[in-house]
Design a protein around this motif. Structure first.
Motif, mmCIF file in Angstrom:
data_model
loop_
_atom_site.group_PDB
_atom_site.id
_atom_site.type_symbol
_atom_site.label_atom_id
_atom_site.label_comp_id
_atom_site.label_asym_id
_atom_site.label_seq_id
_atom_site.Cartn_x
_atom_site.Cartn_y
_atom_site.Cartn_z
ATOM 1 N N GLN A 1 -96.208 -75.386 -77.908
ATOM 2 C CA GLN A 1 -97.177 -74.462 -78.507
ATOM 3 C C GLN A 1 -98.292 -75.257 -79.181
ATOM 4 N N ILE A 2 -99.504 -74.721 -79.157
ATOM 5 C CA ILE A 2 -100.639 -75.342 -79.833
ATOM 6 C C ILE A 2 -101.360 -74.270 -80.648
ATOM 7 N N THR A 3 -101.610 -74.555 -81.930
ATOM 8 C CA THR A 3 -102.391 -73.651 -82.778
ATOM 9 C C THR A 3 -103.574 -74.442 -83.331
ATOM 10 N N ASP A 4 -104.361 -73.810 -84.180
ATOM 11 C CA ASP A 4 -105.512 -74.500 -84.772
ATOM 12 C C ASP A 4 -105.083 -75.665 -85.660
ATOM 13 N N GLU A 5 -103.883 -75.577 -86.230
ATOM 14 C CA GLU A 5 -103.432 -76.600 -87.177
ATOM 15 C C GLU A 5 -102.282 -77.467 -86.675
ATOM 16 N N PHE A 6 -101.481 -76.915 -85.754
ATOM 17 C CA PHE A 6 -100.260 -77.622 -85.368
ATOM 18 C C PHE A 6 -100.121 -77.795 -83.858
ATOM 19 N N ILE A 7 -99.379 -78.853 -83.487
ATOM 20 C CA ILE A 7 -98.866 -79.004 -82.126
ATOM 21 C C ILE A 7 -97.347 -78.994 -82.253
ATOM 22 N N ILE B 1 -96.824 -88.360 -78.816
ATOM 23 C CA ILE B 1 -97.735 -88.117 -79.935
ATOM 24 C C ILE B 1 -97.602 -89.286 -80.901
ATOM 25 N N GLU B 2 -98.694 -90.011 -81.114
ATOM 26 C CA GLU B 2 -98.670 -91.139 -82.044
ATOM 27 C C GLU B 2 -99.191 -90.683 -83.400
ATOM 28 N N LEU B 3 -98.349 -90.850 -84.411
ATOM 29 C CA LEU B 3 -98.732 -90.540 -85.779
ATOM 30 C C LEU B 3 -99.032 -91.853 -86.500
ATOM 31 N N TYR B 4 -99.274 -91.794 -87.791
ATOM 32 C CA TYR B 4 -99.611 -93.010 -88.531
ATOM 33 C C TYR B 4 -98.412 -93.937 -88.711
ATOM 34 N N ASN B 5 -97.211 -93.355 -88.758
ATOM 35 C CA ASN B 5 -96.046 -94.201 -89.021
ATOM 36 C C ASN B 5 -94.938 -94.091 -87.978
ATOM 37 N N GLU B 6 -95.148 -93.300 -86.928
ATOM 38 C CA GLU B 6 -94.129 -93.172 -85.884
ATOM 39 C C GLU B 6 -94.736 -92.583 -84.617
ATOM 40 N N SER B 7 -93.982 -92.679 -83.529
ATOM 41 C CA SER B 7 -94.374 -92.068 -82.262
ATOM 42 C C SER B 7 -93.198 -91.246 -81.760
ATOM 43 N N LEU C 1 -98.631 -81.632 -87.708
ATOM 44 C CA LEU C 1 -99.985 -81.318 -88.162
ATOM 45 C C LEU C 1 -101.002 -82.079 -87.316
ATOM 46 N N ILE C 2 -101.985 -81.370 -86.777
ATOM 47 C CA ILE C 2 -102.983 -82.002 -85.917
ATOM 48 C C ILE C 2 -103.735 -83.104 -86.658
ATOM 49 N N LYS C 3 -103.994 -82.914 -87.946
ATOM 50 C CA LYS C 3 -104.746 -83.914 -88.712
ATOM 51 C C LYS C 3 -103.969 -85.222 -88.887
ATOM 52 N N ASP C 4 -102.633 -85.170 -88.682
ATOM 53 C CA ASP C 4 -101.810 -86.378 -88.811
ATOM 54 C C ASP C 4 -101.693 -87.163 -87.508
ATOM 55 N N ILE C 5 -102.204 -86.588 -86.419
ATOM 56 C CA ILE C 5 -102.054 -87.226 -85.110
ATOM 57 C C ILE C 5 -103.123 -88.301 -84.903
#
Length: 214
Positions: free
Chosen positions: A152-158, A139-145, A166-170
């Motif tokens: 588990q996967i939800t509407d907001e989180f992985i 999972i690549e985020l803005y400042n780390e991988s 947070l999915i929006k941070d991915i």
């Protein structure tokens, strides 16, 4: 009795995993790993499939054959490698890349957070993909991988192992199809094991040849 117990013990040795760490990867208890390795129990089919998937070996090899150090220290990725054998000795990303499909992503393990799946010198092979439960992902985020199995996967989180993201941070998700550990990073112990395996193979071939002459 299958070869599963012997093989997971060798996997642990080569990859530097404790029984507890391996248990966490394949979703069993440490005691169950111990019983497999000592030949007191056989794994369930879902455990066999998960082990084969994470460590990129076939189920047939896992159950019926003695896994070699070569297979675990610098293995080929099934159905992805071409017939070009230079892949086993190449060390630069550019050298690796030219033998693979254009859609393949190659990441250096040193650029993702330290984890139980790979070491800093490994190369991670993956394809851009949507996150899927129980698959190994980067999972690549803005400042780390970070790398791990999606639990588990939800509407907001992985949930990646124990990390809640947070999915929006991915930035993107990459499905890991294999991890390659260059041969030049093989430890002295692993090198000795490989030499012993080669000698044993020659002895076995010599014995078979002698029997065929009788």
């Amino acid at each position: 009795m299958s070869k599963y117990g012997e093989n997971i013990k060798k996997i642990r040795s080569v990859r530097g995993l404790t029984q507890s760490q391996l248990a966490d990867i394949i979703d069993v208890s440490r005691g169950v790993i111990s019983s497999y390795e000592e030949g007191r129990a056989e794994p369930k089919i879902e455990t066999i499939i998960k082990t084969a998937e994470v460590f990129q070996v076939t189920i047939d090899t896992l159950l019926k054959k003695n896994i070699t150090v070569n297979q675990l220290s610098g293995f080929a990725i099934p159905d992805i490698l071409t017939d070009n054998k230079q892949i086993a000795t190449s060390s630069g990303n550019e050298e690796f890349a030219k033998f693979f499909p254009s859609g393949l992503i190659i990441l250096e393990a040193s650029k993702v957070n330290e984890n139980i799946y790979c070491t800093g010198n490994d190369l991670i092979f993956g394809l851009k993909d949507e996150a899927t439960k129980n698959k190994l992902f980067v999972i690549e985020l803005y400042n780390e991988s970070i790398i791990g199995r999606v639990t588990q996967i939800t509407d907001e989180f992985i949930f990646l192992n124990r990390s809640k993201i947070l999915i929006k941070d991915i930035k993107r998700t990459i499905k890991v199809i294999g991890i390659y550990q260059p041969f030049k990073t093989v430890s002295p112990l692993e090198n000795r094991l490989m030499l012993l395996e080669k000698r044993l193979k020659k002895i076995e071939e010599a014995i078979e040849s002698d029997w065929s002459d009788i």
